[in-house]
Design an enzyme around this catalytic site. Structure first.
Site, PDB file in Angstrom:
ATOM      1  N   GLU A 114     -41.399 -16.815   5.821  1.00  0.00           N
ATOM      2  CA  GLU A 114     -42.674 -16.503   5.180  1.00  0.00           C
ATOM      3  C   GLU A 114     -43.232 -17.837   4.756  1.00  0.00           C
ATOM      4  O   GLU A 114     -42.612 -18.544   3.952  1.00  0.00           O
ATOM      5  CB  GLU A 114     -42.387 -15.609   3.978  1.00  0.00           C
ATOM      6  CG  GLU A 114     -43.618 -14.974   3.402  1.00  0.00           C
ATOM      7  CD  GLU A 114     -43.301 -14.353   2.068  1.00  0.00           C
ATOM      8  OE1 GLU A 114     -42.381 -13.527   1.995  1.00  0.00           O
ATOM      9  OE2 GLU A 114     -43.961 -14.733   1.100  1.00  0.00           O
TER      10      GLU A 114
ATOM     11  N   CYS B 279     -46.702 -15.758  -3.585  1.00  0.00           N
ATOM     12  CA  CYS B 279     -47.125 -15.769  -2.182  1.00  0.00           C
ATOM     13  C   CYS B 279     -48.293 -14.818  -1.963  1.00  0.00           C
ATOM     14  O   CYS B 279     -49.011 -14.938  -0.980  1.00  0.00           O
ATOM     15  CB  CYS B 279     -45.953 -15.426  -1.266  1.00  0.00           C
ATOM     16  SG  CYS B 279     -44.998 -14.029  -1.856  1.00  0.00           S
TER      17      CYS B 279
END
Lengths: 484, 484
Positions: free
Chosen positions: A236, A273
């Site tokens: 990610e 995030c």
């Protein structure tokens, strides 16, 4: 031999030895009854909660994230360890598709086939800086890998080294209590970049999970692909999380939505995030009032020190880079004295849609409490802005709940670029459940067909295997029926 | 401007224009009711069967595979198109996981989340040489991509260009009949290597499916990873398909198993991705009699010309390379006059287990009618041989059906290196069903968590998306409820 070379050789030897212990543990752990795995996950959750107070104090000292947030994060970490355990007990890793033999010639005729799932082997797990519990030593990647029957080798994040050691020591204690080999949860302390590449390149490592920076992630993804036998790399790498504020969303007032959004942008000092980084607002009077309210509300947010001085420095550089792009107006500037180690002040920038679409530099994440407002003249501008973003973990659509052609078009584009599309609320805060999807087209994820949050995360570490005309013992040995 | 450069520019322009038409068709096709997709798949199956006779005659002319085999392959192609249609009608692409909102604070409290699947977008599909129907224009990759809601752009194989054109023309006719845009099944004729890279690198291509050679596949896989936004690349690159003949398998006699194995090695002139290429036999008297029977039976197999002169040449080179390795004994040599265009004679080689394990050159596929016998002294040798192979589509275990520790160890290692493990029969011939798994660790597949045969193949072209607090229309629009 130079001292540098000697140190590297000794570090590589340490990595090899951790991998060897994990590789040795893999076969027995994979063959263990699933009840052994679920008992381990529950034991880890209990151990975390038992030591919650000192762990949270240590985490706060190392990360500045605050006891309130860290308490919630530890609770979430224990919740997801137990959630995977519950699903293991319910058979999540033992799913079988069985097709009986059919007599006669192909294509209709066929042998007996049984499709099941085998663990990918030791998983190298790179901890995140911003979730010292939930995406670290015993976080979601570890929980899902252990649930899948994969042992893990943890590379802790340098932002919270002592906490990582403490949590790993707890985990080692649980392994001993439960009679499992220490290699089930391996730990590579203070690894250099070269050592991290060595870990990803080790022939006995079967998959990699990574949460972190685009540069670090891409370097390790390349290493995973450069192996003689490339392996799955679940990374990610970054996300701008566009949030679209339609005129409908501001029909009642601008202050409440502005305050809600400002709190999400500044949450955890913007070190999420899923932090909303691109805010699409109509270029009209109400939109302008909303942006003014957002800037006021953001200015009033209390931030805390960033996770590491390097991240603070990266944040300052990223915001300066955005501020310097042609057409960008700074709505909320850096305050004097915002040096590393001190809380950074939130930033807000503004640009028109066409300039945003044309300039790829504006599509990059600013990791920290900052956002870029993009002013759209009409619906087509909004679609163009989303399309330009390409890959993101989330898109949030405020005021798009009515069934209109414009909202359908918006939802369709949002789903093309994101793994999660919200019609209410803010993207920060990711629920751990079966329906969750945390991952999106590159660079949000290196494997957008998978999720790193929620119980479908276990699928990343399982590979389907079909057994043809297999005797019953061969089938049973693969779905949790075997004893250790 | 040079003529070469002009040709390249014109070829690139042709590719861009095919991609543009497919990209344009993607949104409407993805939004179409699933019944539209299943009607298309059935229409394509019907069209293939309607023209079966001339298609098979043309295929035989271009590939030498023989009418019998090609008849079966066309039937299988139609069968799997209809199989995907049946599963679409049953909701395979409309799977939803819905988690209702739970009041309260996280981690237990959560919003309403709905997990569903979105198509990845236009799929570039590289046809195989060895399956002119089942892995070509309307083969499994096309069927699964269309079922997933992805339009396809087909790069036909140069081994059967005229057949590919004919089948694509049929498909274009079906699209017209059903009122679907031609871009749903795009076609890139006679593309050069550079043009193929251009196709994989095109920003509007969302995924790639490839069956073919290791070198060609790796080159395109690298191109997919070198994009600004890398995309999923599903490649099947080669497999040696070990077959273990335990002493138990030869307890009755050696002739029948030798004849069965020889027929599988020579089937389709050995041009199967699942062709058994490494035969593990005990180094004892019975084992020796089996190898002798295998050599005799293989020598008696009638082969046909290989698919292309280049493949014949590649086969000769690969077998010469194996023959030249230290310790290799040639049991069945090339006959004089086995030139390209003529049927190659089958080859059989033999080596001891330790030499096999130590020499990676022996782990490489010989694409054609050849196999390497590896003589094992004991069970541990067999496990070492399998472990050395690393990644393969299949492992076949003959005589390993009894529940013994040795057989359990064999099954465990087989499952670590393969996507399909057979306990009876031969690996050539892959049933199309829900439980099938065709794919294994690198180099068998670039994405071993997926399958390219069977109905789970649709998952390669779907990406999960979670909708949070979505209105009902947004959920309905995503699972086959919308009209075109």
């Amino acid at each position: 031999m130079s001292a540098v070379l000697e140190a590297a050789i000794s570090e590589f030897a340490a990595i090899d030895s951790v991998v060897a212990r994990s590789h040795e543990a893999q076969a027995a752990y994979a063959a263990a009854r699933h009840a052994v795995r679920s008992a381990l996950l529950r034991g880890l959750a209990d151990a975390l909660e038992r030591d919650a107070a000192p762990l949270i104090a240590l985490a706060d000292e190392e990360t500045s994230l605050g006891a309130g947030r860290l308490n919630g994060e530890l609770a979430r970490t224990a919740f997801q360890l137990r959630g995977f355990a519950d699903r293991l007990d319910a058979g999540i890793a033992a799913r079988i598709v069985d097709n009986a033999a059919v007599a006669g010639a192909p294509p209709a005729g066929r042998p007996h086939l049984t499709r099941m799932f085998a663990p990918l082997g030791p998983v190298a797990m790179f901890s995140a800086s911003n979730f010292p519990f939930a995406f670290s030593v015993l976080g979601g990647d570890t929980a899902s890998a252990l649930a899948a029957g994969c042992v893990v080798i943890i590379k802790p994040h340098s932002g919270h080294p002592e906490l990582s050691r403490r949590v790993h020591a707890l985990a080692a204690g649980v392994l001993r209590e439960q009679g499992l080999p220490e290699g089930v949860i391996g730990f590579v302390d203070q690894a250099s970049r070269e050592a991290a590449v060595r870990l990803v390149s080790h022939p006995d490592v079967g998959a990699v999970a990574f949460t972190g920076s685009y540069q670090g992630g891409v370097a390790l993804w390349k290493a995973a692909n450069a192996r003689a036998c490339p392996i799955p790399f679940y990374g990610e790498l970054g996300s701008v999380n566009p949030l679209v504020v339609t005129p409908q969303a501001l029909a009642q007032e601008v202050e409440t939505p502005a305050a809600t959004l400002a709190a999400s942008i500044a949450l955890g000092c913007g070190q999420f995030c899923t932090s909303p980084g691109v805010i699409v607002v109509r270029d009209d009077g109400t939109g302008t009032r909303f942006v003014e309210a957002l800037a006021r509300s953001l200015a009033a947010q209390r931030t805390h020190a960033m996770l590491t001085p390097a991240m603070h420095c990266g944040f300052e550089k990223a915001t300066e880079h955005i501020a310097a792009q042609p057409g960008v107006v700074t709505r909320l500037a850096a305050q004097a004295g915002s040096a590393a180690g001190h809380p950074p002040t939130p930033r807000l920038f503004e640009i028109d849609a066409q300039s945003f679409v044309a300039n790829a530099a504006l599509h990059e994440e600013m990791f920290g409490p900052a956002a870029l407002v993009v002013r759209a003249r009409h619906d087509a501008d909004v679609l163009d802005v989303l399309t330009a973003v390409e890959g993101t973990l989330t898109v949030t659509l405020w005021g798009a709940e009515a069934d209109t052609a414009a909202n359908r078009a918006l939802a369709a584009v949002a789903q093309r670029i994101a793994g999660r599309v919200l019609f209410r609320g803010v993207p920060t805060g990711v629920a751990v459940c079966d329906a969750q999807q945390h991952g999106g087209p590159w660079p949000a994820s290196t494997q957008p067909q998978t999720t790193s949050v929620g119980y479908a995360a276990i699928e990343r570490f399982l590979r389907p295997v079909a057994l043809q005309d297999a005797p019953p013992w061969a089938i049973d040995a693969n779905h949790g029926g075997a004893t250790v």
